[in-house]
Design a protein around this motif. Structure first.
Motif, PDB file in Angstrom:
ATOM      1  N   ASP A  40       0.886  -0.886   0.283  1.00  0.00           N
ATOM      2  CA  ASP A  40      -0.306  -0.286   0.001  1.00  0.00           C
ATOM      3  C   ASP A  40       0.911   1.236   0.125  1.00  0.00           C
ATOM      4  OD1 ASP A  40      -2.027  -1.659   0.278  1.00  0.00           O
ATOM      5  OD2 ASP A  40      -3.094  -1.230   1.777  1.00  0.00           O
ATOM      6  N   SER A  41       2.132   1.828   0.725  1.00  0.00           N
ATOM      7  CA  SER A  41       2.922   2.252   0.277  1.00  0.00           C
ATOM      8  C   SER A  41       3.380   2.372  -0.489  1.00  0.00           C
ATOM      9  CB  SER A  41       4.309   1.916   1.935  1.00  0.00           C
ATOM     10  OG  SER A  41       5.190   1.713   2.152  1.00  0.00           O
ATOM     11  N   VAL A  42       3.821   2.055  -1.758  1.00  0.00           N
ATOM     12  CA  VAL A  42       4.850   1.749  -2.404  1.00  0.00           C
ATOM     13  C   VAL A  42       3.826   1.980  -3.772  1.00  0.00           C
ATOM     14  CG1 VAL A  42       5.062   0.303  -4.803  1.00  0.00           C
ATOM     15  CG2 VAL A  42       5.319  -0.424  -2.104  1.00  0.00           C
ATOM     16  N   PHE A  43       2.651   2.024  -3.920  1.00  0.00           N
ATOM     17  CA  PHE A  43       0.991   2.520  -4.295  1.00  0.00           C
ATOM     18  C   PHE A  43       0.633   3.949  -4.150  1.00  0.00           C
ATOM     19  CE2 PHE A  43       1.992  -1.774  -6.010  1.00  0.00           C
ATOM     20  CZ  PHE A  43       2.050  -1.148  -7.755  1.00  0.00           C
ATOM     21  N   ARG A  44       1.317   4.184  -2.980  1.00  0.00           N
ATOM     22  CA  ARG A  44       0.498   5.179  -2.021  1.00  0.00           C
ATOM     23  C   ARG A  44      -0.305   6.695  -3.018  1.00  0.00           C
ATOM     24  NH1 ARG A  44       4.304   6.013   1.200  1.00  0.00           N
ATOM     25  NH2 ARG A  44       4.961   7.751   0.645  1.00  0.00           N
ATOM     26  N   CYS A  45       0.700   6.786  -3.794  1.00  0.00           N
ATOM     27  CA  CYS A  45       0.473   7.883  -5.541  1.00  0.00           C
ATOM     28  C   CYS A  45      -0.385   7.413  -6.099  1.00  0.00           C
ATOM     29  CB  CYS A  45       1.658   8.664  -5.464  1.00  0.00           C
ATOM     30  SG  CYS A  45       1.585  10.181  -5.946  1.00  0.00           S
ATOM     31  N   SER A  46      -1.460   7.132  -5.628  1.00  0.00           N
ATOM     32  CA  SER A  46      -2.640   6.454  -7.058  1.00  0.00           C
ATOM     33  C   SER A  46      -3.809   6.841  -6.547  1.00  0.00           C
ATOM     34  CB  SER A  46      -2.305   5.282  -6.910  1.00  0.00           C
ATOM     35  OG  SER A  46      -0.949   4.285  -6.673  1.00  0.00           O
ATOM     36  N   ALA A  47      -4.782   7.035  -7.532  1.00  0.00           N
ATOM     37  CA  ALA A  47      -6.038   6.883  -7.957  1.00  0.00           C
ATOM     38  C   ALA A  47      -6.438   6.073  -8.208  1.00  0.00           C
ATOM     39  CB  ALA A  47      -6.308   8.299  -7.996  1.00  0.00           C
ATOM     40  N   VAL A  48      -7.636   5.485  -7.235  1.00  0.00           N
ATOM     41  CA  VAL A  48      -8.416   4.463  -7.659  1.00  0.00           C
ATOM     42  C   VAL A  48      -9.615   4.058  -7.539  1.00  0.00           C
ATOM     43  CG1 VAL A  48      -8.270   1.643  -7.752  1.00  0.00           C
ATOM     44  CG2 VAL A  48      -6.094   2.556  -7.556  1.00  0.00           C
ATOM     45  N   GLY A  49     -10.491   4.284  -8.580  1.00  0.00           N
ATOM     46  CA  GLY A  49     -12.131   4.091  -7.976  1.00  0.00           C
ATOM     47  C   GLY A  49     -13.299   4.666  -9.405  1.00  0.00           C
ATOM     48  N   SER A  50     -14.413   4.770  -8.774  1.00  0.00           N
ATOM     49  CA  SER A  50     -15.417   5.950  -9.411  1.00  0.00           C
ATOM     50  C   SER A  50     -15.207   7.102 -10.486  1.00  0.00           C
ATOM     51  CB  SER A  50     -16.473   5.381  -9.281  1.00  0.00           C
ATOM     52  OG  SER A  50     -16.324   6.564  -8.406  1.00  0.00           O
ATOM     53  N   PRO A  51     -15.181   7.811 -10.785  1.00  0.00           N
ATOM     54  CA  PRO A  51     -14.601   8.962 -10.994  1.00  0.00           C
ATOM     55  C   PRO A  51     -14.777   9.485  -9.830  1.00  0.00           C
ATOM     56  CG  PRO A  51     -16.024   7.927 -12.932  1.00  0.00           C
ATOM     57  CD  PRO A  51     -15.723   7.137 -12.458  1.00  0.00           C
ATOM     58  N   LYS A  52     -16.152   9.475  -8.950  1.00  0.00           N
ATOM     59  CA  LYS A  52     -16.444  10.168  -7.435  1.00  0.00           C
ATOM     60  C   LYS A  52     -14.949  10.210  -6.554  1.00  0.00           C
ATOM     61  CE  LYS A  52     -19.651  11.777  -3.929  1.00  0.00           C
ATOM     62  NZ  LYS A  52     -20.962  10.513  -3.891  1.00  0.00           N
ATOM     63  N   THR A  53     -14.864   8.928  -6.830  1.00  0.00           N
ATOM     64  CA  THR A  53     -13.359   8.755  -5.845  1.00  0.00           C
ATOM     65  C   THR A  53     -12.635   8.652  -6.331  1.00  0.00           C
ATOM     66  OG1 THR A  53     -14.720   6.248  -4.931  1.00  0.00           O
ATOM     67  CG2 THR A  53     -12.338   6.634  -4.842  1.00  0.00           C
ATOM     68  N   ILE A  54     -12.101   9.126  -7.718  1.00  0.00           N
ATOM     69  CA  ILE A  54     -10.482   9.841  -7.969  1.00  0.00           C
ATOM     70  C   ILE A  54     -10.830  11.182  -8.015  1.00  0.00           C
ATOM     71  CG2 ILE A  54     -10.158   7.297  -9.200  1.00  0.00           C
ATOM     72  CD1 ILE A  54      -9.994   8.850 -12.004  1.00  0.00           C
ATOM     73  N   GLN A  55     -12.223  11.913  -8.269  1.00  0.00           N
ATOM     74  CA  GLN A  55     -11.250  12.953  -8.001  1.00  0.00           C
ATOM     75  C   GLN A  55     -11.160  13.900  -7.342  1.00  0.00           C
ATOM     76  OE1 GLN A  55     -15.206  14.906  -9.891  1.00  0.00           O
ATOM     77  NE2 GLN A  55     -14.751  16.938  -8.601  1.00  0.00           N
ATOM     78  N   ARG A  56     -12.051  13.000  -5.716  1.00  0.00           N
ATOM     79  CA  ARG A  56     -11.440  12.810  -4.134  1.00  0.00           C
ATOM     80  C   ARG A  56      -9.727  12.846  -3.929  1.00  0.00           C
ATOM     81  NH1 ARG A  56     -14.513  10.723  -2.368  1.00  0.00           N
ATOM     82  NH2 ARG A  56     -12.958   8.579  -1.303  1.00  0.00           N
ATOM     83  N   GLN A  57     -10.066  12.109  -4.864  1.00  0.00           N
ATOM     84  CA  GLN A  57      -8.188  11.699  -4.757  1.00  0.00           C
ATOM     85  C   GLN A  57      -7.213  11.965  -5.497  1.00  0.00           C
ATOM     86  OE1 GLN A  57      -8.626   7.637  -5.805  1.00  0.00           O
ATOM     87  NE2 GLN A  57      -8.734   6.327  -3.907  1.00  0.00           N
ATOM     88  N   LEU A  58      -7.795  12.708  -6.758  1.00  0.00           N
ATOM     89  CA  LEU A  58      -6.051  13.439  -7.449  1.00  0.00           C
ATOM     90  C   LEU A  58      -6.465  15.208  -6.990  1.00  0.00           C
ATOM     91  CD1 LEU A  58      -7.445  12.157 -10.630  1.00  0.00           C
ATOM     92  CD2 LEU A  58      -4.657  11.957 -10.065  1.00  0.00           C
ATOM     93  N   ALA A  59      -7.446  15.479  -6.155  1.00  0.00           N
ATOM     94  CA  ALA A  59      -7.670  17.025  -5.819  1.00  0.00           C
ATOM     95  C   ALA A  59      -5.984  16.681  -4.376  1.00  0.00           C
ATOM     96  CB  ALA A  59      -8.738  16.516  -5.172  1.00  0.00           C
TER      97      ALA A  59
END
Length: 339
Positions: free
Chosen positions: A272-291
């Motif tokens: 999980d720490s290796v892929f900490r800079c990731s956005a995985v999910g539906s558009p609503k989820t990745i919008q929150r993660q990328l923000a």
């Protein structure tokens, strides 16, 4: 809103071939161009059965020739494997063929193991000459005003943006000293991301190439119609990393329902720490993660990799991510109007 770009490794998936991977790469680049992505970069890796972009300059030419407006470049060329003159000639040729569209991202790592590095006929055990090699490469792109004996033809006088890539503080320091744009490989090595960005911005020295620091942050983005579907797709790149860590790199595997059925707990620890800079999910989820990633890093640009087994699912992920990019831009515009 900050630009979104794409990093592609031309993945060779289980049951497919390198020629198909390269056709998919061009198709993905054309799709990204139509969606308004800023750049399409390819990375140099060697002796990797799941990556078809080893001859990176050749693949860049393939992609640039099949697109019209998107910038195409390397993310990156592993400079220890090459003489600076050869890279200057290759990218001088690319810039001559596709003017104003070529980027040259440079990495310090060999992109391979030591045995493969030796097979590439560069000294894998000698001193680290990366800074000197970067400066030599820059010199080949300068106009010929000094009557230097060795010249890059084509290459002389061409304005090819050089980027420093890195996953540690070394690249951040070098990019700052040379006044070059900097891209951090946080999609697989996020540990030093915030410190490296701070070092880069704090020590940046303006140059003829760049007046202010410009930092691009890499992130994995796996977008699908539902969170569950995206998390399922994400298991392909997780498997890829785990097999590499075992020393048994292979073609990209299909997604699985349960990683724990394939790998013991001690191998899954820390993934999980290796892929900490990731956005995985539906558009609503990745919008929150990328923000969140944008807010934490204050990146000038994001470069996104979508390591997905199915090619059509990759294209769909890029489509959904472009919608998220536009939604974030609208949010930002509304905040600016209110302020």
């Amino acid at each position: 809103m900050i630009p979104f770009s794409i990093l592609d490794l031309s993945p060779i998936v289980e049951g497919s071939t390198a020629p198909q991977a390269l056709r998919n790469t061009l198709n993905l680049a054309q799709h990204a161009e139509a969606l308004g992505y800023n750049r399409f970069w390819l990375a140099e890796h060697h002796n990797m059965p799941g990556i078809a972009s080893a001859a990176t300059s050749v693949v860049i030419g393939h992609v640039a020739g099949g697109t019209k407006t998107i910038r195409v470049g390397s993310g990156g060329i592993m400079l220890p494997n090459h003489s600076p003159l050869v890279i200057a000639e290759q990218f001088g040729t690319l810039e001559s063929l596709y003017p104003g569209r070529i980027d040259l991202g440079l990495g310090r790592a060999p992109g391979s193991d030591q045995a493969t590095a030796r097979a590439l006929r560069r000294d894998a055990t000698g001193p680290d000459t990366f800074p000197q090699d970067v400066i030599e490469l820059q010199r080949y792109f300068q106009p010929d005003e000094s009557n230097q004996f060795v010249q890059a033809v084509p290459g002389n006088g061409l304005d090819i943006p050089i980027w420093i890539l890195g996953s540690s503080l070394f690249g951040a320091q070098l990019a700052a000293i040379l006044g070059l744009p900097y891209a951090f490989a946080s999609h697989f090595a996020p540990a030093e991301l915030i410190r490296a960005l701070h070092v880069y911005r704090t020590h940046f020295k303006p140059s003829a190439h760049l007046k202010e620091p410009y930092a691009m942050v890499a992130a994995n983005v796996i977008a699908a119609d539902t969170d569950q579907e995206a998390e399922h797709l994400f298991t392909s790149v997780q498997q890829q990393f785990l097999y590499i860590r075992r020393g048994k790199a292979r073609k990209m595997q299909p997604p699985v329902d349960d990683l724990e059925a394939l790998f013991p707990d001690y191998e899954l620890a820390g993934i999980d720490s290796v892929f900490r800079c990731s956005a995985v999910g539906s558009p609503k989820t990745i919008q929150r993660q990328l923000a969140s990633i944008i807010d934490q890093t204050q990146a000038n640009e994001l470069i996104l990799t979508a390591p997905i087994y199915d090619h059509e699912a990759r294209k769909h992920s890029l489509t959904l991510t472009a919608q998220v990019r536009d939604a974030l831009a609208t949010q930002q515009s509304e905040r600016l109007e209110l302020s």
